[in-house]
Design an enzyme around this catalytic site. Structure first.
Site, PDB file in Angstrom:
ATOM      1  N   LEU A 156       0.832  -1.201   0.000  1.00 17.73           N
ATOM      2  CA  LEU A 156       0.000   0.000   0.000  1.00 17.73           C
ATOM      3  C   LEU A 156       0.866   1.250   0.000  1.00 17.73           C
ATOM      4  O   LEU A 156       1.862   1.332   0.726  1.00 17.73           O
ATOM      5  CB  LEU A 156      -0.907   0.024   1.233  1.00 17.73           C
ATOM      6  CG  LEU A 156      -1.794  -1.206   1.469  1.00 17.73           C
ATOM      7  CD1 LEU A 156      -2.600  -1.014   2.746  1.00 17.73           C
ATOM      8  CD2 LEU A 156      -2.705  -1.445   0.281  1.00 17.73           C
ATOM      9  N   LYS A 157       0.475   2.225  -0.797  1.00 16.66           N
ATOM     10  CA  LYS A 157       1.127   3.537  -0.783  1.00 16.66           C
ATOM     11  C   LYS A 157       0.283   4.463   0.086  1.00 16.66           C
ATOM     12  O   LYS A 157      -0.922   4.620  -0.152  1.00 16.66           O
ATOM     13  CB  LYS A 157       1.244   4.120  -2.196  1.00 16.66           C
ATOM     14  CG  LYS A 157       2.070   3.280  -3.146  1.00 16.66           C
ATOM     15  CD  LYS A 157       2.275   3.991  -4.471  1.00 16.66           C
ATOM     16  CE  LYS A 157       0.978   4.213  -5.239  1.00 16.66           C
ATOM     17  NZ  LYS A 157       0.365   2.967  -5.714  1.00 16.66           N
ATOM     18  N   LYS A 210       8.308  -8.627  -0.356  1.00 15.05           N
ATOM     19  CA  LYS A 210       8.014  -7.281   0.150  1.00 15.05           C
ATOM     20  C   LYS A 210       9.300  -6.480   0.369  1.00 15.05           C
ATOM     21  O   LYS A 210       9.412  -5.321  -0.049  1.00 15.05           O
ATOM     22  CB  LYS A 210       7.226  -7.377   1.461  1.00 15.05           C
ATOM     23  CG  LYS A 210       6.972  -6.034   2.155  1.00 15.05           C
ATOM     24  CD  LYS A 210       6.203  -5.074   1.256  1.00 15.05           C
ATOM     25  CE  LYS A 210       6.071  -3.679   1.868  1.00 15.05           C
ATOM     26  NZ  LYS A 210       5.150  -3.628   2.999  1.00 15.05           N
ATOM     27  N   ASN A 214      10.514  -3.012  -1.831  1.00 19.09           N
ATOM     28  CA  ASN A 214      10.807  -1.726  -1.214  1.00 19.09           C
ATOM     29  C   ASN A 214      12.269  -1.335  -1.359  1.00 19.09           C
ATOM     30  O   ASN A 214      12.610  -0.158  -1.538  1.00 19.09           O
ATOM     31  CB  ASN A 214      10.403  -1.743   0.263  1.00 19.09           C
ATOM     32  CG  ASN A 214       8.915  -1.553   0.448  1.00 19.09           C
ATOM     33  OD1 ASN A 214       8.185  -1.282  -0.509  1.00 19.09           O
ATOM     34  ND2 ASN A 214       8.433  -1.695   1.667  1.00 19.09           N
ATOM     35  N   CYS A 266       7.956   2.604   5.633  1.00 21.80           N
ATOM     36  CA  CYS A 266       8.368   1.368   4.950  1.00 21.80           C
ATOM     37  C   CYS A 266       9.813   1.372   4.483  1.00 21.80           C
ATOM     38  O   CYS A 266      10.618   0.549   4.917  1.00 21.80           O
ATOM     39  CB  CYS A 266       7.439   1.103   3.760  1.00 21.80           C
ATOM     40  SG  CYS A 266       5.743   0.697   4.244  1.00 21.80           S
TER      41      CYS A 266
END
Length: 450
Positions: A156-157, A210, A214, A266
């Site tokens: 999610l942003k 994930k 990132n 994040c």
């Protein structure tokens, strides 16, 4: 489907609300009684466009409830999402104490088959630790209850989380159990109506996905910031360079905007955690270590520009200067200031003797937690400019993209803008008589080419 989401922070609240929006019955659990009571009254603890309206609608229609009673939530639900925090430790590793505590609590209260889903961003191998924690409790209870553990990382942003969840680029499901995979596919099927973007893989690959995503995005941002710094030294225009490399279909334009460095919940945390994970495998992740170092240096670039232009060379080079700041959150459309470049920049300005007057559409309350009364807060973006020696733009909120430049120049002592996000065209600023100092576009060569 009956779901409980344990942890009502950013990820948990968005996930729980979106699952409810698609027709599921969702119980959101948190240990913070004040937060839960606020959510019951419609008080949303984070700013995310569209979230409040969705929460209120699903509460009113009975699909979304909030509680501190974990035992009740676990007993009522088939799928139990763990969405608690994994803050970085002093050595950069992800702190799993909250994840494992929840896992043990689930083991304590489960009475039938459960799917336990790691939604929090966790290092590779966490699912094994969660499974072991649950089994330990079940053995102590003297019962045998079937359960499965799934890795389902979020992508999610902040500022676009609702749209990202409801229309995802992809959904990653890590499990080796065919039955569990089918249940998870059914849960996400409402979000896959136009095209199936479901990726089912082994658990460890899902956990790594994930962090790898990132880390890649953080690297792209940092690379472009380094190019911007070099462009400025050599008289090139970084935005023209961005057009040139972004048009390559192998590269693309996303995450190639030069600026003052990445921040948020994040990228900084996940880069550190991946570096630490590599160290535990005796692997020196040289590239990501360099990304970390370069990103921290980038946060100083804008304040160094200010010191060179307005400083007097003394120990407190900005004493007597007033600086206006637009933008405090780490990016627009959120109030999140975790690892925000504004923290580094403003603290540098304060240490140099400057007075700072700041505006942000959403992050003022968060800023007060960091700065207290050391800076002045303006409810209106133009109020921050009155009598300031220059304007510093740190966050690219839409409100700042097409401002009233005549008003800006009339309020500032000097028509001077330090732009950390390259929002304006330099030639337009020159026409308006504004001294414009963006990142990577000054055209002031600092080295000679032979």
């Amino acid at each position: 489907m009956k779901i409980c989401v344990i942890g009502s922070g950013y990820v948990g609240l968005v996930a729980g609300t979106c699952f409810a929006e698609s027709g599921n019955h969702v119980i959101c659990v948190d240990v913070d009684e004040e937060k839960i009571e606020g959510l019951k009254r419609g008080v949303i603890p984070i700013y995310e466009p569209g979230l409040k309206e969705m929460v209120l609608r699903n509460c009113e229609e009975g699909r979304l409830t909030f509680t501190t009673d974990l035992a009740y939530a676990v007993k009522e639900s088939l799928v139990n999402f763990i969405a608690v925090g994994t803050p970085p430790g002093a050595d950069g590793s992800a702190d799993l104490q909250y994840v494992l505590s929840v896992a043990r609590s689930i083991g304590e209260h489960m009475e039938s088959f459960k799917i336990i889903v790691d939604k929090s961003t966790v290092p590779v191998g966490t699912a094994d630790k969660v499974r072991a924690a649950v089994n330990e409790v079940l053995e102590r209870r003297g019962v045998q209850i079937e359960f499965d553990v799934v890795s389902n990382p979020e992508f999610l942003k902040e500022g676009a989380a609702i749209d990202d969840f409801m229309r995802p680029d992809r959904v990653v499901i890590g499990t080796d159990n065919v039955r569990t995979a089918e249940i998870m596919k059914e849960l996400y099927s409402a979000f896959m109506r136009k095209s199936n973007r479901m990726l089912v893989m082994d658990i460890r690959s899902a956990e790594m996905t994930k962090y790898a995503a990132n880390a890649m995005l953080a690297t792209r941002i940092t690379f472009m910031n380094q190019i911007a710094n070099l462009c400025e030294m050599m008289g090139a225009d970084v935005m023209a360079v961005r057009e040139g490399i972004g048009s390559d279909s192998r590269i693309g334009y996303d995450f190639l905007f030069p600026g003052v460095g990445y921040g948020g919940s994040c990228f900084p945390k996940d880069v550190k955690a991946l570096v630490k994970t590599a160290e535990e495998c005796s692997y020196d992740f040289v590239l990501l270590k360099a990304v970390e170092t370069a990103n921290e240096r980038q946060k100083q670039v804008l304040s160094d520009k200010i010191l060179r232009r307005l400083g007097d060379g003394s120990q407190t080079p900005l004493a007597g200067r007033s600086i206006a700041v637009w933008g405090l959150s780490f990016k627009p459309r959120t109030d999140d200031m975790r690892e925000a470049p504004s923290l580094t920049i403003i603290n540098h300005l304060l240490a140099s003797g400057a007075q700072v007057r700041a505006h942000d559409p959403e992050a003022i309350n968060e800023a007060k937690k960091h700065f207290g009364d050391r800076i002045t807060y303006s409810a209106n973006q133009y109020d921050a400019l009155n009598g300031a020696d220059g304007l510093v733009i740190i966050t690219e909120w839409n409100e700042y993209r097409n401002p009233d430049f005549d008003r800006i120049t009339s309020l500032l002592i000097n028509p001077l803008i330090f732009d950390g996000r390259n929002l304006y065209r330099p030639e337009r600023m020159r026409q308006l008589g504004i001294e414009y100092l963006p990142i990577g576009r000054n055209g002031a060569a600092c080295c000679e080419m032979e």
